[in-house]
Design a protein around this motif. Structure first.
Motif, PDB file in Angstrom:
ATOM      1  N   ALA A 179       0.860  16.427   1.507  1.00 34.31           N
ATOM      2  CA  ALA A 179       2.134  17.165   1.494  1.00 34.31           C
ATOM      3  C   ALA A 179       2.328  17.969   0.212  1.00 34.31           C
ATOM      4  O   ALA A 179       3.355  18.634   0.040  1.00 34.31           O
ATOM      5  CB  ALA A 179       3.290  16.183   1.677  1.00 34.31           C
ATOM      6  N   GLY A 180       1.359  17.896  -0.722  1.00 38.48           N
ATOM      7  CA  GLY A 180       1.422  18.687  -1.940  1.00 38.48           C
ATOM      8  C   GLY A 180       2.081  18.007  -3.117  1.00 38.48           C
ATOM      9  O   GLY A 180       2.297  18.624  -4.163  1.00 38.48           O
ATOM     10  N   LYS A 181       2.389  16.711  -2.987  1.00 37.93           N
ATOM     11  CA  LYS A 181       3.027  15.975  -4.077  1.00 37.93           C
ATOM     12  C   LYS A 181       1.961  15.404  -5.010  1.00 37.93           C
ATOM     13  O   LYS A 181       0.913  14.938  -4.569  1.00 37.93           O
ATOM     14  CB  LYS A 181       3.893  14.855  -3.518  1.00 37.93           C
ATOM     15  N   THR A 182       2.231  15.437  -6.290  1.00 35.72           N
ATOM     16  CA  THR A 182       1.262  14.945  -7.282  1.00 35.72           C
ATOM     17  C   THR A 182       1.688  13.634  -7.934  1.00 35.72           C
ATOM     18  O   THR A 182       0.886  12.991  -8.599  1.00 35.72           O
ATOM     19  CB  THR A 182       1.052  15.996  -8.377  1.00 35.72           C
ATOM     20  N   ASP A 183       2.944  13.249  -7.767  1.00 33.86           N
ATOM     21  CA  ASP A 183       3.449  12.018  -8.369  1.00 33.86           C
ATOM     22  C   ASP A 183       3.157  10.854  -7.416  1.00 33.86           C
ATOM     23  O   ASP A 183       3.944  10.573  -6.499  1.00 33.86           O
ATOM     24  CB  ASP A 183       4.948  12.137  -8.638  1.00 33.86           C
ATOM     25  N   LEU A 184       2.014  10.196  -7.601  1.00 35.71           N
ATOM     26  CA  LEU A 184       1.559   9.164  -6.678  1.00 35.71           C
ATOM     27  C   LEU A 184       1.958   7.770  -7.158  1.00 35.71           C
ATOM     28  O   LEU A 184       2.085   7.533  -8.365  1.00 35.71           O
ATOM     29  CB  LEU A 184       0.038   9.236  -6.523  1.00 35.71           C
ATOM     30  N   PRO A 185       2.157   6.824  -6.239  1.00 35.36           N
ATOM     31  CA  PRO A 185       2.514   5.454  -6.629  1.00 35.36           C
ATOM     32  C   PRO A 185       1.365   4.763  -7.358  1.00 35.36           C
ATOM     33  O   PRO A 185       0.200   5.134  -7.204  1.00 35.36           O
ATOM     34  CB  PRO A 185       2.814   4.767  -5.298  1.00 35.36           C
ATOM     35  N   GLU A 186       1.701   3.755  -8.163  1.00 34.07           N
ATOM     36  CA  GLU A 186       0.704   2.954  -8.872  1.00 34.07           C
ATOM     37  C   GLU A 186       0.539   1.607  -8.184  1.00 34.07           C
ATOM     38  O   GLU A 186       1.503   1.032  -7.683  1.00 34.07           O
ATOM     39  CB  GLU A 186       1.113   2.756 -10.333  1.00 34.07           C
ATOM     40  N   PHE A 187      -0.689   1.136  -8.178  1.00 35.90           N
ATOM     41  CA  PHE A 187      -0.987  -0.111  -7.467  1.00 35.90           C
ATOM     42  C   PHE A 187      -0.595  -1.330  -8.300  1.00 35.90           C
ATOM     43  O   PHE A 187      -0.986  -1.456  -9.463  1.00 35.90           O
ATOM     44  CB  PHE A 187      -2.474  -0.185  -7.130  1.00 35.90           C
ATOM     45  N   LYS A 188       0.169  -2.210  -7.685  1.00 36.38           N
ATOM     46  CA  LYS A 188       0.557  -3.478  -8.314  1.00 36.38           C
ATOM     47  C   LYS A 188       0.068  -4.608  -7.406  1.00 36.38           C
ATOM     48  O   LYS A 188       0.610  -4.824  -6.325  1.00 36.38           O
ATOM     49  CB  LYS A 188       2.067  -3.543  -8.527  1.00 36.38           C
ATOM     50  N   TYR A 189      -0.959  -5.274  -7.851  1.00 41.73           N
ATOM     51  CA  TYR A 189      -1.573  -6.338  -7.045  1.00 41.73           C
ATOM     52  C   TYR A 189      -0.701  -7.583  -7.015  1.00 41.73           C
ATOM     53  O   TYR A 189      -0.194  -8.037  -8.050  1.00 41.73           O
ATOM     54  CB  TYR A 189      -2.943  -6.680  -7.626  1.00 41.73           C
ATOM     55  N   ARG A 190      -0.523  -8.134  -5.836  1.00 41.52           N
ATOM     56  CA  ARG A 190       0.204  -9.396  -5.675  1.00 41.52           C
ATOM     57  C   ARG A 190      -0.789 -10.461  -5.204  1.00 41.52           C
ATOM     58  O   ARG A 190      -1.371 -10.342  -4.115  1.00 41.52           O
ATOM     59  CB  ARG A 190       1.335  -9.255  -4.659  1.00 41.52           C
ATOM     60  N   ASP A 191      -0.994 -11.471  -6.015  1.00 43.21           N
ATOM     61  CA  ASP A 191      -1.931 -12.540  -5.692  1.00 43.21           C
ATOM     62  C   ASP A 191      -1.220 -13.573  -4.823  1.00 43.21           C
ATOM     63  O   ASP A 191      -0.323 -14.275  -5.273  1.00 43.21           O
ATOM     64  CB  ASP A 191      -2.440 -13.191  -6.984  1.00 43.21           C
ATOM     65  N   TYR A 192      -1.630 -13.658  -3.570  1.00 43.07           N
ATOM     66  CA  TYR A 192      -1.010 -14.607  -2.640  1.00 43.07           C
ATOM     67  C   TYR A 192      -1.746 -15.943  -2.596  1.00 43.07           C
ATOM     68  O   TYR A 192      -1.424 -16.810  -1.782  1.00 43.07           O
ATOM     69  CB  TYR A 192      -0.953 -13.997  -1.236  1.00 43.07           C
ATOM     70  N   GLY A 193      -2.749 -16.090  -3.468  1.00 52.32           N
ATOM     71  CA  GLY A 193      -3.486 -17.343  -3.493  1.00 52.32           C
ATOM     72  C   GLY A 193      -4.850 -17.213  -2.851  1.00 52.32           C
ATOM     73  O   GLY A 193      -5.309 -16.113  -2.519  1.00 52.32           O
ATOM     74  N   SER A 194      -5.523 -18.337  -2.674  1.00 55.18           N
ATOM     75  CA  SER A 194      -6.880 -18.351  -2.131  1.00 55.18           C
ATOM     76  C   SER A 194      -7.016 -19.451  -1.093  1.00 55.18           C
ATOM     77  O   SER A 194      -6.398 -20.522  -1.218  1.00 55.18           O
ATOM     78  CB  SER A 194      -7.900 -18.588  -3.249  1.00 55.18           C
ATOM     79  N   LEU A 195      -7.828 -19.186  -0.076  1.00 52.76           N
ATOM     80  CA  LEU A 195      -8.104 -20.158   0.973  1.00 52.76           C
ATOM     81  C   LEU A 195      -9.614 -20.288   1.133  1.00 52.76           C
ATOM     82  O   LEU A 195     -10.331 -19.287   1.125  1.00 52.76           O
ATOM     83  CB  LEU A 195      -7.477 -19.728   2.298  1.00 52.76           C
ATOM     84  N   VAL A 196     -10.085 -21.529   1.269  1.00 52.82           N
ATOM     85  CA  VAL A 196     -11.509 -21.792   1.451  1.00 52.82           C
ATOM     86  C   VAL A 196     -11.665 -22.626   2.717  1.00 52.82           C
ATOM     87  O   VAL A 196     -11.087 -23.718   2.828  1.00 52.82           O
ATOM     88  CB  VAL A 196     -12.099 -22.546   0.237  1.00 52.82           C
ATOM     89  N   ASN A 197     -12.446 -22.118   3.660  1.00 52.42           N
ATOM     90  CA  ASN A 197     -12.607 -22.764   4.956  1.00 52.42           C
ATOM     91  C   ASN A 197     -13.943 -23.496   5.023  1.00 52.42           C
ATOM     92  O   ASN A 197     -14.996 -22.867   4.929  1.00 52.42           O
ATOM     93  CB  ASN A 197     -12.529 -21.712   6.072  1.00 52.42           C
TER      94      ASN A 197
END
Length: 445
Positions: free
Chosen positions: A360-378
């Motif tokens: 759409a021609g916009k240059t102001d892009l969002p920044e990534f903020k990682y959310r750690d939801y934990g880990s699962l081991v099967n």
């Protein structure tokens, strides 16, 4: 839409059809592609997609890959993007084009010649490969589980080893049915549990000369002092206990120095005889990314990106998933987002919004903020354990058993929903539940 008209559209090229890349192509195709606002092209070296966290199940034989494959060409047709078969091997940022290596069939005959593809926005999502750290013999005498082909190759070798032991006149020799797994991360521990179960299932189908408890041995080697060294110690201790119950041989604090056709040598002088070795220790981004056309990379070939997921030296080139070193906002300098499936899923979701804004021609892009939801081991049919991160408190909650297994399975369902929608995912799940009643629980060939 004519060819000239299509060429005038914003060209979004996504390289890598793993979980993140395929989800991104599907969602952009359903929005920008369907509305004719951009042309989306997905490039991958394989014709089909299987969710990478399932590869250890394919290797062990507890999953038939044909029932879980997604054909890229079909997905592209249904979701308004293009698919091109091939492997990217170079980049020309000045011309804004990538080069795709020639494609050959199994007989070495060229099927698709080298070609170039133009882009306005390039997204690199080629994932990671196993890092053997240059250990002598590792590449020649062990199998990684980076691709479906590798997982199927290991299963064939395992199945053939069992058939050989069943039909030979001599007793089973030391190491003949020993599986050594190098690396006690999630892939290593999950594979060891699956193998414990499937080797016993296979032996029950007429392999009466093989006693799994006596003849089949599984060993797990880890350079750190505990299994799952990157995860909380409570989770690690629980998995350690379960593996010992299964009589998996654990060699902690042992660094592999050489792999041969007869077994594995460690730095302490220990030699573990084995004809089947899986290398699951460490990752790196594909070698072709190393300083590709001047872009910044780190020591394991990951592209350095800004919080917007744009590469540090070129705003037209994005990278995400395991092949990108993305700053973990709020966790200090030089701390990057961990290479997990949940990371790629979150990044793909953000990039859908980012690329819509860019078109759409916009240059102001969002920044990534990682959310750690934990880990699962099967651990296969035995148990599932994990820790869930508290969104507000920052603490973690240890879970195991049915709750953990349900949450582990839901991760795959979320991936299927992203690709096919809710009702398709629900019907696929129901069909597999019905089919299981008339199928063997392990792949027999």
């Amino acid at each position: 839409m004519g060819k000239a008209e299509a060429e005038q559209l914003h060209q979004i090229v996504i390289v890598g059809g793993g979980a993140g890349g395929l989800e991104l192509a599907t969602k952009l195709g359903d929005s920008l592609g369907r509305k004719g606002k951009a042309e989306i092209t997905l490039i991958d070296k394989s014709k089909t997609h299987v969710w990478k966290p399932l590869l250890h199940e394919i290797a062990a034989g507890s999953m038939n890959p044909e029932k879980h494959e997604l054909v890229y060409l079909a997905q592209a047709h249904w979701h308004h993007f293009k698919f091109r078969l091939g492997s990217m091997d170079s980049l020309d940022r000045a011309k804004k084009e990538i080069s795709i290596a020639p494609n050959y069939d199994e007989d070495g005959v060229e099927v698709i010649p080298r070609r170039t593809i133009k882009y306005d926005t390039l997204v690199i999502a080629v994932g990671s490969t196993t890092n053997d750290f240059g250990v002598k013999g590792a590449r020649e005498h062990s199998i990684a589980l980076d691709t479906q082909d590798q997982a199927e190759k290991f299963h064939r070798r395992l199945h053939n080893a069992l058939l050989r032991a069943q039909t030979q006149a001599d007793p089973v020799q030391a190491g003949q049915l020993e599986v050594v797994i190098v690396g006690a991360g999630a892939t290593g521990v999950e594979l060891s549990a699956e193998l414990h179960n499937t080797t016993r299932e296979l032996a029950a189908y007429g392999l009466d000369k093989i006693d799994p408890d006596r003849d089949v041995h599984i060993s797990l080697i880890e350079a750190s002092e505990r299994v799952l060294p990157a995860l909380p110690s409570k989770l690690s201790n629980s998995v350690d206990l379960e593996l010992r119950k299964l009589r998996v041989h654990l060699y902690m604090g042992e660094r592999v120095t050489e792999v041969t056709s007869k077994g594995v040598q460690t730095h302490s002088g220990r030699f573990i005889p084995s004809a089947l070795v899986v290398w699951a220790a460490g990752i790196k981004a594909p070698d072709f990314l190393r300083e590709i056309n001047g872009l910044e990379t780190n020591r394991i070939n990951q592209l350095l990106v800004k919080p917007t997921l744009q590469t540090t030296l070129d705003d037209n080139v994005f990278a995400f998933g395991d092949c990108a070193a993305c700053p973990w906002v709020g966790h200090g300098e030089n701390i990057t987002v961990p290479p997990r499936a949940q990371s790629a899923h979150q990044q793909a979701s953000m990039l859908v919004k980012s690329l819509k804004q860019r078109v759409a021609g916009k240059t102001d892009l969002p920044e990534f903020k990682y959310r750690d939801y934990g880990s699962l081991v099967n651990l296969g049919s035995y148990t599932t354990v994990g820790n869930l991160m508290g969104a507000l408190s920052g603490s973690s909650l240890f879970i195991e058993g049915l709750i953990a297994r349900t949450m582990y399975q839901s991760l795959y369902k979320l991936h299927l929903m992203a690709l096919h929608g809710f009702w398709s995912m629900a019907l696929q799940t129901l069909a597999r539940m019905i089919a299981k009643r008339t199928e063997s629980h392990v792949k027999l060939h």
